[in-house]
Design a protein around this motif. Structure first.
Motif, short mmCIF file in Angstrom:
data_model
loop_
_atom_site.label_atom_id
_atom_site.label_comp_id
_atom_site.label_asym_id
_atom_site.label_seq_id
_atom_site.Cartn_x
_atom_site.Cartn_y
_atom_site.Cartn_z
N ALA B 91 4.88 0.66 0.89
CA ALA B 91 3.93 0.13 -0.05
C ALA B 91 2.32 0.00 0.97
CB ALA B 91 4.13 -1.23 -0.57
N PHE B 92 2.63 -0.29 2.28
CA PHE B 92 1.60 -0.39 3.13
C PHE B 92 1.24 0.52 4.11
CE2 PHE B 92 2.84 -4.87 1.97
CZ PHE B 92 1.60 -5.40 1.33
N PRO B 93 0.13 0.89 4.23
CA PRO B 93 -0.27 1.96 5.35
C PRO B 93 0.40 1.57 6.63
CG PRO B 93 -2.36 0.82 4.45
CD PRO B 93 -1.24 0.27 3.69
N GLY B 94 0.94 2.44 7.25
CA GLY B 94 1.68 2.21 8.62
C GLY B 94 2.98 1.70 8.39
N GLY B 95 3.60 1.84 7.25
CA GLY B 95 4.94 1.04 7.03
C GLY B 95 5.96 1.85 7.76
N LYS B 96 5.75 3.12 7.44
CA LYS B 96 6.75 4.34 8.05
C LYS B 96 6.96 3.99 9.69
CE LYS B 96 6.37 7.64 4.36
NZ LYS B 96 5.47 8.59 3.97
N PHE B 97 5.76 3.85 10.17
CA PHE B 97 5.51 3.88 11.77
C PHE B 97 6.02 2.70 12.08
CE2 PHE B 97 1.95 3.53 15.14
CZ PHE B 97 3.08 4.07 16.21
#
Lengths: 233, 198
Positions: B91-97
């Motif tokens: 849902a949020f940018p950078g979530g995978k990172f």
């Protein structure tokens, strides 16, 4: 009269008449009452009724079937009042009940769940904060399965694992698409967590570790250990 | 303890290095660990791509899958084999990172345990991994911000330079807040969904 009987039947029938299938409208008509079609003038039905149709919800499917049956019955005037009509109708209804009983319907599941807990719609509303009108529509299959958050509230109210509701609503696969049962996943997962060589962790929020998540963990284990635990049945 | 630890394994080497430096004052904080991790592998943890490249070097296989809602990532370790599975949808940018760093931290902990130097109890690992991920991302963000500010200072025209400073600071501030608050933002979104969706 026949329309009335048919409507009455469909109103009381199991809501999950035809679940998870792409249906051919003519096929449905044949399935639910082939004897009728021998006399009904199917050609007079609107063309869109005879083409291939796919449905987003069970309710749409049900309405579609109802419409077709009504139209067939309306065209079926010659034997309207005869005994053979009643016989055919009986055969059809029996076949429909057979079809219905075989369906894994979310609506029926929800209804049964509430009844088995001895709760009224209003009591569930008070417990889960979900309006009784909405619940009633859900139980009759008139609304598509709700958002997982609502299912979570209902799971709390009915005191069942939320995964059960998520699976019934189609949010979580139960492994069936791979021919893998939930029991097989649980068994494999139990094996995985008992292997001292395997360590695992998850980043999980707002939900418990359900069968789908466990299946992914088992798949990670399979990849790392080179052992196959989940076999399609 | 049952694992055979190989010195050729870069994760084992890193963990031994951390143990040797902090042996007298064990355990290190998550901030120290994040700093030493970035320094040891000479990388600025700013982008997911960098972390993926690092995982490749470390022999950790990372893949993406449509994980069930709420499940952001899974890590597994079996002998010398390690695997991370990340949710393809965040849902949020950078979530995978963030999740990848979280899983990396958990994988590190398994090695620390094998060396006989666990940093946290297993029940607390989740919290520490979140902290590690946030700090590692913020450290990377700080370095990126320094880079932007340095470049902004080189802009010749006065008003353009100030504009570049302002933009870099605004971006940096937003980035740092999003890194530090990532976990809380996710929690807030879950609460929001639970309260509003009907």
């Amino acid at each position: 009269m026949l329309c009335g009987i048919a409507n009455q039947f469909f109103k009381t029938a199991h809501p999950g008449l035809i679940a998870n299938k792409k249906l051919h409208a003519t096929g449905i008509a044949n399935d639910i009452g082939f004897p009728f079609l021998a006399f009904a003038n199917i050609q007079t039905l609107p063309t869109e009724r005879t083409g291939e149709a796919s449905f987003a919800t069970e309710a749409q499917q049900r309405i579609h079937v109802l419409t077709i049956v009504n139209e067939i019955l309306q065209h079926y005037k010659p034997l309207n009042e005869t005994l053979s009509t009643a016989k055919y109708l009986l055969q059809t209804l029996t076949y429909c009940r057979y079809l219905c009983a075989d369906m894994n319907s979310f609506a029926a599941y929800l209804h049964e769940l509430r009844k088995s807990r001895g709760l009224s719609l209003k009591q569930v509303e008070a417990k889960a904060g979900v309006s009784n009108a909405y619940l009633s529509q859900l139980e009759r299959g008139l609304r598509k399965p709700p958002h997982p958050d609502i299912l979570r509230r209902l799971a709390t109210a009915y005191e069942v694992p939320v995964e059960d509701l998520l699976v019934a609503a189609g949010y979580l696969g139960n492994g069936a698409e791979k021919g893998i049962t939930r029991e097989a996943i649980e068994k494999a997962f139990a094996h995985v967590i008992s292997d001292p060589q395997f360590r695992h962790g998850t980043r999980i929020k707002g939900v418990r570790l359900g069968p789908d998540a466990k299946r992914f963990i088992v798949e990670v284990y399979e990849k790392l250990s080179g052992r196959k635990l989940l076999q399609p049945e | 303890m049952s694992q055979t630890l190989q010195d050729s394994d870069p994760i084992v080497t890193f963990c031994k290095d951390v143990v040797s430096r902090h042996e007298g004052n064990w355990p290190p904080s998550e901030e120290e660990l994040a700093d030493e991790f970035a320094a040891f592998f000479s990388l600025d943890l700013v982008l997911l791509e960098e972390a993926l490249k690092l995982c490749k070097q470390l022999g950790i296989h990372v893949s993406f899958a449509a994980l069930p809602e709420g499940l952001h990532g899974i890590n597994g370790s079996h002998g010398q084999n390690r695997e991370v599975l990340l949710s393809a949808k965040e849902a949020f940018p950078g979530g995978k990172f963030h999740t990848l760093l979280h899983e990396l931290r958990e994988l590190l902990e398994y090695t620390f345990c094998d060396l006989g130097y666990p940093i946290v109890r297993s029940q607390e690992l989740e919290i520490h991994a979140e902290e590690f991920a946030s700090i590692a991302r913020m450290n990377g963000g700080k370095k990126a911000l320094e880079f932007f500010l340095e470049n902004a200072s080189k802009v010749a025209t006065n008003w353009k330079r100030w504009l570049a400073f302002a933009a870099a600071l605004a971006f940096g501030f937003a980035f740092l807040v999003s890194c530090g608050m990532h976990s809380r933002l996710e929690d807030a979104m879950i609460r929001y969904k639970q309260n509003t969706l009907h």
